[in-house]
Design a protein around this motif. Structure first.
Motif, short mmCIF file in Angstrom:
data_model
loop_
_atom_site.label_atom_id
_atom_site.label_comp_id
_atom_site.label_asym_id
_atom_site.label_seq_id
_atom_site.Cartn_x
_atom_site.Cartn_y
_atom_site.Cartn_z
N ILE A 29 0.43 -1.44 -0.38
CA ILE A 29 0.44 0.12 -0.08
C ILE A 29 0.96 1.50 -0.07
N GLY A 30 1.90 1.36 0.36
CA GLY A 30 3.08 2.39 0.70
C GLY A 30 3.30 2.92 -0.94
N GLN A 31 3.14 1.70 -1.45
CA GLN A 31 3.02 2.33 -3.72
C GLN A 31 2.80 3.43 -3.05
N LEU A 32 1.55 4.22 -2.88
CA LEU A 32 0.58 5.13 -3.38
C LEU A 32 1.02 6.46 -2.70
N SER A 33 1.90 6.36 -2.25
CA SER A 33 3.08 7.52 -2.12
C SER A 33 4.11 7.79 -2.90
N ALA A 34 4.14 6.42 -3.98
CA ALA A 34 4.89 7.00 -4.83
C ALA A 34 4.16 7.02 -6.39
N VAL A 35 3.24 7.87 -6.79
CA VAL A 35 2.59 7.81 -7.82
C VAL A 35 3.58 8.84 -8.84
N TRP A 36 3.73 8.12 -10.25
CA TRP A 36 4.39 9.38 -11.23
C TRP A 36 3.82 9.57 -12.15
N PHE A 37 2.05 9.23 -12.04
CA PHE A 37 1.72 10.06 -13.37
C PHE A 37 0.07 10.09 -12.64
N VAL A 38 0.22 11.26 -13.18
CA VAL A 38 -1.51 11.49 -12.74
C VAL A 38 -2.54 11.72 -13.89
N MET A 39 -3.42 11.01 -14.26
CA MET A 39 -4.66 11.58 -15.43
C MET A 39 -5.80 12.23 -14.22
N GLN A 40 -6.29 13.21 -14.97
CA GLN A 40 -8.41 14.07 -14.56
C GLN A 40 -8.77 14.26 -15.46
N GLN A 41 -9.84 13.72 -16.25
CA GLN A 41 -10.25 14.25 -16.87
C GLN A 41 -9.78 14.18 -18.37
N GLY A 42 -8.78 13.27 -18.67
CA GLY A 42 -8.08 13.11 -20.23
C GLY A 42 -6.96 14.96 -20.18
N LYS A 43 -6.51 14.96 -18.35
CA LYS A 43 -5.32 16.03 -18.56
C LYS A 43 -4.69 15.64 -17.64
N VAL A 44 -3.05 15.44 -18.29
CA VAL A 44 -1.53 15.15 -17.09
C VAL A 44 -1.82 16.03 -16.19
N ILE A 45 -2.43 16.34 -14.80
CA ILE A 45 -2.50 16.70 -13.55
C ILE A 45 -0.37 16.86 -13.22
N HIS A 46 -0.25 15.41 -13.16
CA HIS A 46 1.16 15.20 -12.81
C HIS A 46 2.01 13.76 -13.47
N HIS A 47 3.35 14.82 -13.68
CA HIS A 47 4.48 13.46 -14.54
C HIS A 47 5.28 13.76 -13.86
N HIS A 48 6.57 12.66 -13.47
CA HIS A 48 7.55 12.15 -12.81
C HIS A 48 8.39 13.33 -13.52
N GLU A 49 8.44 13.53 -15.23
CA GLU A 49 9.60 14.76 -15.21
C GLU A 49 9.22 16.32 -14.70
N GLN A 50 7.83 16.48 -13.73
CA GLN A 50 8.36 17.56 -13.36
C GLN A 50 7.90 18.02 -12.45
#
Length: 56
Positions: A29-50
């Protein structure tokens, strides 16, 4: 607007809410603290390169 044809699957022309992890949170479950990509409603919100820390 008829969203029936815009949600419900990952495909071109559809909106998506998703996260990407390196490993399965089902095993650690600790993996949820290391999210490297998030997309919401088809838009990238977070990416590890940011953010090199890759933690949200």
């Amino acid at each position: 607007m008829n969203m029936e044809y815009e949600v419900g699957k990952l495909a071109p022309g559809y909106y998506a809410d998703l996260i990407a992890l390196d490993k399965s949170p089902l095993n650690d479950i600790g993996q949820l603290s290391a999210v490297w990509f998030v997309m919401q409603q088809g838009k990238v919100i977070h990416h590890h390169e940011q953010d090199k820390s890759a933690v949200i």
